[in-house]
Enzyme design. Structure first.
Site, mmCIF file in Angstrom:
data_model
loop_
_atom_site.group_PDB
_atom_site.id
_atom_site.type_symbol
_atom_site.label_atom_id
_atom_site.label_comp_id
_atom_site.label_asym_id
_atom_site.label_seq_id
_atom_site.Cartn_x
_atom_site.Cartn_y
_atom_site.Cartn_z
ATOM 1 N N ASP A 248 33.462 33.334 3.172
ATOM 2 C CA ASP A 248 32.568 34.459 3.431
ATOM 3 C C ASP A 248 33.188 35.579 4.257
ATOM 4 O O ASP A 248 32.474 36.361 4.886
ATOM 5 C CB ASP A 248 31.329 33.936 4.155
ATOM 6 C CG ASP A 248 31.694 33.166 5.425
ATOM 7 O OD1 ASP A 248 32.811 33.376 5.948
ATOM 8 O OD2 ASP A 248 30.876 32.362 5.893
ATOM 9 N N GLU B 285 34.199 26.887 -1.495
ATOM 10 C CA GLU B 285 33.116 26.874 -0.498
ATOM 11 C C GLU B 285 32.002 27.842 -0.924
ATOM 12 O O GLU B 285 31.532 28.690 -0.158
ATOM 13 C CB GLU B 285 33.619 27.204 0.916
ATOM 14 C CG GLU B 285 32.690 26.712 2.010
ATOM 15 C CD GLU B 285 33.175 27.040 3.412
ATOM 16 O OE1 GLU B 285 32.910 28.140 3.917
ATOM 17 O OE2 GLU B 285 33.835 26.173 4.021
ATOM 18 N N GLU C 266 28.852 37.966 7.059
ATOM 19 C CA GLU C 266 29.287 36.860 6.194
ATOM 20 C C GLU C 266 28.272 36.497 5.117
ATOM 21 O O GLU C 266 28.655 36.128 4.007
ATOM 22 C CB GLU C 266 29.611 35.628 7.050
ATOM 23 C CG GLU C 266 30.894 35.755 7.872
ATOM 24 C CD GLU C 266 30.730 36.506 9.186
ATOM 25 O OE1 GLU C 266 29.587 36.947 9.503
ATOM 26 O OE2 GLU C 266 31.729 36.662 9.913
ATOM 27 N N HIS D 299 33.083 33.672 18.654
ATOM 28 C CA HIS D 299 33.700 34.895 18.146
ATOM 29 C C HIS D 299 32.805 35.782 17.290
ATOM 30 O O HIS D 299 33.150 36.920 17.027
ATOM 31 C CB HIS D 299 34.956 34.559 17.328
ATOM 32 C CG HIS D 299 34.658 33.896 16.008
ATOM 33 N ND1 HIS D 299 34.300 34.607 14.892
ATOM 34 C CD2 HIS D 299 34.643 32.605 15.637
ATOM 35 C CE1 HIS D 299 34.095 33.756 13.886
ATOM 36 N NE2 HIS D 299 34.289 32.548 14.314
ATOM 37 N N ARG E 287 30.736 38.284 15.142
ATOM 38 C CA ARG E 287 30.481 39.719 15.352
ATOM 39 C C ARG E 287 29.086 39.985 15.914
ATOM 40 O O ARG E 287 28.916 40.774 16.828
ATOM 41 C CB ARG E 287 30.618 40.462 14.023
ATOM 42 C CG ARG E 287 31.952 41.138 13.824
ATOM 43 C CD ARG E 287 31.949 41.974 12.539
ATOM 44 N NE ARG E 287 33.063 42.901 12.503
ATOM 45 C CZ ARG E 287 34.344 42.554 12.355
ATOM 46 N NH1 ARG E 287 34.679 41.300 12.243
ATOM 47 N NH2 ARG E 287 35.282 43.480 12.336
ATOM 48 N N HIS F 14 39.542 33.123 20.980
ATOM 49 C CA HIS F 14 39.881 33.984 19.839
ATOM 50 C C HIS F 14 40.682 35.184 20.347
ATOM 51 O O HIS F 14 40.518 35.605 21.490
ATOM 52 C CB HIS F 14 38.557 34.443 19.217
ATOM 53 C CG HIS F 14 38.681 35.075 17.871
ATOM 54 N ND1 HIS F 14 39.204 36.327 17.687
ATOM 55 C CD2 HIS F 14 38.344 34.639 16.636
ATOM 56 C CE1 HIS F 14 39.186 36.631 16.392
ATOM 57 N NE2 HIS F 14 38.665 35.617 15.727
HETATM 58 C C1 UD1 Z 1 36.802 37.087 10.992
HETATM 59 C C2 UD1 Z 1 35.751 36.953 9.894
HETATM 60 C C3 UD1 Z 1 34.761 35.861 10.248
HETATM 61 C C4 UD1 Z 1 35.467 34.557 10.588
HETATM 62 C C5 UD1 Z 1 36.519 34.819 11.666
HETATM 63 C C6 UD1 Z 1 37.290 33.562 11.938
HETATM 64 C C7 UD1 Z 1 35.016 38.991 8.740
HETATM 65 C C8 UD1 Z 1 34.191 40.206 8.804
HETATM 66 N N1 UD1 Z 1 34.990 38.217 9.824
HETATM 67 O O1 UD1 Z 1 36.139 37.539 12.154
HETATM 68 O O2 UD1 Z 1 33.889 35.655 9.155
HETATM 69 O O3 UD1 Z 1 34.515 33.648 11.062
HETATM 70 O O4 UD1 Z 1 37.424 35.828 11.205
HETATM 71 O O5 UD1 Z 1 37.991 33.628 13.135
HETATM 72 O O6 UD1 Z 1 35.686 38.749 7.767
HETATM 73 N N2 UD1 Z 1 42.925 39.532 16.268
HETATM 74 C C9 UD1 Z 1 44.248 39.480 16.671
HETATM 75 N N3 UD1 Z 1 45.060 38.519 16.122
HETATM 76 C C10 UD1 Z 1 44.621 37.632 15.203
HETATM 77 C C11 UD1 Z 1 43.266 37.676 14.789
HETATM 78 C C12 UD1 Z 1 42.438 38.655 15.330
HETATM 79 O O7 UD1 Z 1 44.681 40.241 17.500
HETATM 80 O O8 UD1 Z 1 45.401 36.775 14.737
HETATM 81 C C13 UD1 Z 1 42.038 40.565 16.872
HETATM 82 C C14 UD1 Z 1 42.316 41.962 16.306
HETATM 83 O O9 UD1 Z 1 42.150 42.876 17.350
HETATM 84 C C15 UD1 Z 1 41.165 42.144 15.307
HETATM 85 C C16 UD1 Z 1 40.038 41.369 15.988
HETATM 86 O O10 UD1 Z 1 40.680 40.245 16.569
HETATM 87 O O11 UD1 Z 1 40.879 43.507 15.123
HETATM 88 C C17 UD1 Z 1 38.920 40.917 15.088
HETATM 89 O O12 UD1 Z 1 39.394 40.267 13.914
HETATM 90 P P1 UD1 Z 1 38.489 40.322 12.574
HETATM 91 O O13 UD1 Z 1 39.171 39.559 11.495
HETATM 92 O O14 UD1 Z 1 38.097 41.721 12.272
HETATM 93 O O15 UD1 Z 1 37.158 39.602 12.999
HETATM 94 P P2 UD1 Z 1 36.878 38.096 13.414
HETATM 95 O O16 UD1 Z 1 35.839 38.124 14.464
HETATM 96 O O17 UD1 Z 1 38.144 37.393 13.665
HETATM 97 N N1 UDP Z 2 40.548 26.207 15.228
HETATM 98 C C1 UDP Z 2 41.915 26.156 15.542
HETATM 99 N N2 UDP Z 2 42.305 26.550 16.798
HETATM 100 C C2 UDP Z 2 41.427 26.981 17.736
HETATM 101 C C3 UDP Z 2 40.053 27.069 17.398
HETATM 102 C C4 UDP Z 2 39.645 26.673 16.132
HETATM 103 O O1 UDP Z 2 42.728 25.756 14.728
HETATM 104 O O2 UDP Z 2 41.859 27.311 18.838
HETATM 105 C C5 UDP Z 2 40.120 25.821 13.856
HETATM 106 C C6 UDP Z 2 38.950 24.870 13.754
HETATM 107 O O3 UDP Z 2 39.382 23.527 13.718
HETATM 108 C C7 UDP Z 2 38.312 25.283 12.431
HETATM 109 C C8 UDP Z 2 38.617 26.758 12.327
HETATM 110 O O4 UDP Z 2 39.685 27.013 13.239
HETATM 111 O O5 UDP Z 2 38.962 24.634 11.347
HETATM 112 C C9 UDP Z 2 37.407 27.594 12.684
HETATM 113 O O6 UDP Z 2 37.813 28.915 12.767
HETATM 114 P P1 UDP Z 2 36.920 30.046 13.397
HETATM 115 O O7 UDP Z 2 35.992 29.469 14.396
HETATM 116 O O8 UDP Z 2 37.859 31.118 13.823
HETATM 117 O O9 UDP Z 2 36.140 30.618 12.141
HETATM 118 P P2 UDP Z 2 34.800 30.230 11.369
HETATM 119 O O10 UDP Z 2 34.903 28.818 10.948
HETATM 120 O O11 UDP Z 2 33.668 30.522 12.301
HETATM 121 O O12 UDP Z 2 34.772 31.174 10.214
#
Ligand code: UD1
Ligand code: UDP
Length: 366
Positions: free
Chosen positions: A97, A119, A133, A206, A208, A239
């Site tokens: 999602d 999924e 999502e 994390h 949004r 995160h």
């Molecule tokens: C995204 C997904 C969410 C998922 C989550 C898992 C969307 C809209 N959201 O949200 O569904 O649950 O990933 O974690 O698709 N950043 C870094 N390094 C990284 C990753 C993120 O610096 O490796 C920072 C960046 O500043 C980025 C911000 O995190 O702009 C947000 O990342 P983003 O993918 O937009 O949103 P998530 O909250 O991670």
């Molecule tokens: N996870 C990880 N390291 C961490 C936190 C979570 O590998 O420090 C793994 C966790 O086991 C799960 C996935 O990341 O498999 C969940 O990711 P996240 O919470 O970022 O996203 P969501 O599942 O909410 O989309």
């Protein structure tokens, strides 16, 4: 020979798609498998690719600091177009999602390339929770040719929307495939050592829609409970989003029995999960992993698309109110009967062989 391309871009998609990449690659006579990562996440994605030994064929490298949904959608949509023109896949697999999955599926729809949704069929039926999502997953399902539903409940959601029965396959969740290989009884880690004299709480957050005031309320509730229980220690692998980091440090710094650490590699995280006492999270994937390990989870959200874990008794939805989180967390620490009720292991999300089933459905061994 079928040309299968997998497109993913965030940590959870990678954790659930890398085992499938490796399964498809184990059948070179049936599939030509290519991987396109969008780089919606960078460090958190690369961590997972390393663990599973997956080397992408294409990397769209879209991540920007504090990216908006507009940025991710536009970049992934236009860059995926070029990749589809170059690789000419017979089918593209996307996961779950995220905005990566939505935009990649939309690109496939425009280019008339069939999509397989791994999924598929999870629903809250509320487009704003989780946001965005729920919209993403419904949209991907609108354009998919194959629906790999993790559970009977998700299959039923798809049937209720009129999706053709013959295109829906209940496979289990590929995340459980990953979990099957990571948890080890002899796992050691200095942080687990630090916490070994206490009950260990694992925290992640994390979403949004929780950023801003809801997240501050969540953290304030956690801090109050931690300060009232001196036999408890907490680890929060945070995160990389700077918005989340700022809120967490503002509310939780100075609480000695709570350590905020960098994101853990998935092998470490799964072993922390296996050793902890309970979890507080707004994550999706953790709601699937914890029931298999019998770890109670307080889900700091108003809705969940994972009702199977709630029915199994392991998950409890506690919302994002400070008082409700405080009360539920306190009760789980102070009431052994409640803790016992929630810590029965059950695995509603599959037997850990979802990837092999998906490969067979796509044509392995035919
Ligand atoms: C995204 C997904 C969410 C998922 C989550 C898992 C969307 C809209 N959201 O949200 O569904 O649950 O990933 O974690 O698709 N950043 C870094 N390094 C990284 C990753 C993120 O610096 O490796 C920072 C960046 O500043 C980025 C911000 O995190 O702009 C947000 O990342 P983003 O993918 O937009 O949103 P998530 O909250 O991670
Ligand atoms: N996870 C990880 N390291 C961490 C936190 C979570 O590998 O420090 C793994 C966790 O086991 C799960 C996935 O990341 O498999 C969940 O990711 P996240 O919470 O970022 O996203 P969501 O599942 O909410 O989309």
């Amino acid at each position: 020979m079928k040309k299968v391309m997998l497109v993913f871009g965030t940590r959870p998609e990678a954790i659930k798609m890398c085992p499938l990449v490796n399964e498809l690659k184990a059948h070179p006579e049936d599939f030509q498998t290519t991987v396109c990562v969008t780089g919606q996440h960078r460090e958190m994605l690369d961590q997972v690719l390393r663990v599973f030994g997956v080397e992408p064929d294409y990397d769209l490298n879209v991540m920007r600091p504090q990216q908006t949904l507009f940025d991710i959608t536009c970049d992934v949509l236009t860059k995926t177009k070029g990749v589809l023109e170059d690789a000419k896949p017979d089918v593209v697999l996307v996961h779950g999602d995220t905005t990566t999955s939505f935009a990649a599926a939309l690109a496939c729809f425009y280019a008339q390339v069939p999509v397989g949704h791994v999924e598929a069929g999870l629903r809250t039926h509320d487009l704003f929770s989780p946001w965005p999502e729920e919209f993403n997953r419904q949209s991907v399902d609108l354009v998919s040719e194959y629906y790999f539903a993790p559970t009977e409940t998700s299959r039923q959601n798809l049937l209720d929307e009129g999706k053709p029965e013959g295109k829906i396959f209940v496979t289990g969740n590929t995340g459980i495939d990953a979990l099957r290989t990571t948890v080890r009884p002899d796992y050691e880690n200095g942080i687990l050592e630090w916490a070994s004299d206490s009950r260990l709480i694992l925290i992640t957050a994390h979403r949004r829609e929780n950023q801003g005031e809801p997240m501050h309320r969540m953290f304030r509730a956690i801090r109050r409970v931690m300060e009232e229980h001196d036999d408890v220690k907490a680890v929060y692998p945070i995160h990389m989003n700077p918005v989340v980091r700022r809120a967490a440090h503002e509310e939780l710094d100075g609480c000695d029995r709570l350590r905020i650490i960098d994101p853990l590699e998935v092998l470490d995280f799964h072993n922390f999960l296996a050793r902890c006492n309970l979890v507080l999270t707004d994550s999706g994937g953790i709601q699937e992993e914890a029931p298999g390990l019998g770890k109670p989870v307080l889900v700091m959200r108003d809705t969940t698309e994972r009702p199977e874990g709630v029915e199994a008794g392991t998950l409890r939805l506690v919302g994002t109110g400070e008082e409700t989180i405080y009360a539920a967390f306190t009760r789980l620490l102070d009431d052994p009967a409640e803790y016992e009720r929630m810590s029965q292991a059950s695995n509603p999300y599959g037997d850990g062989f979802a990837c092999a089933r998906i490969a067979r459905i796509l044509g392995a061994g035919r």
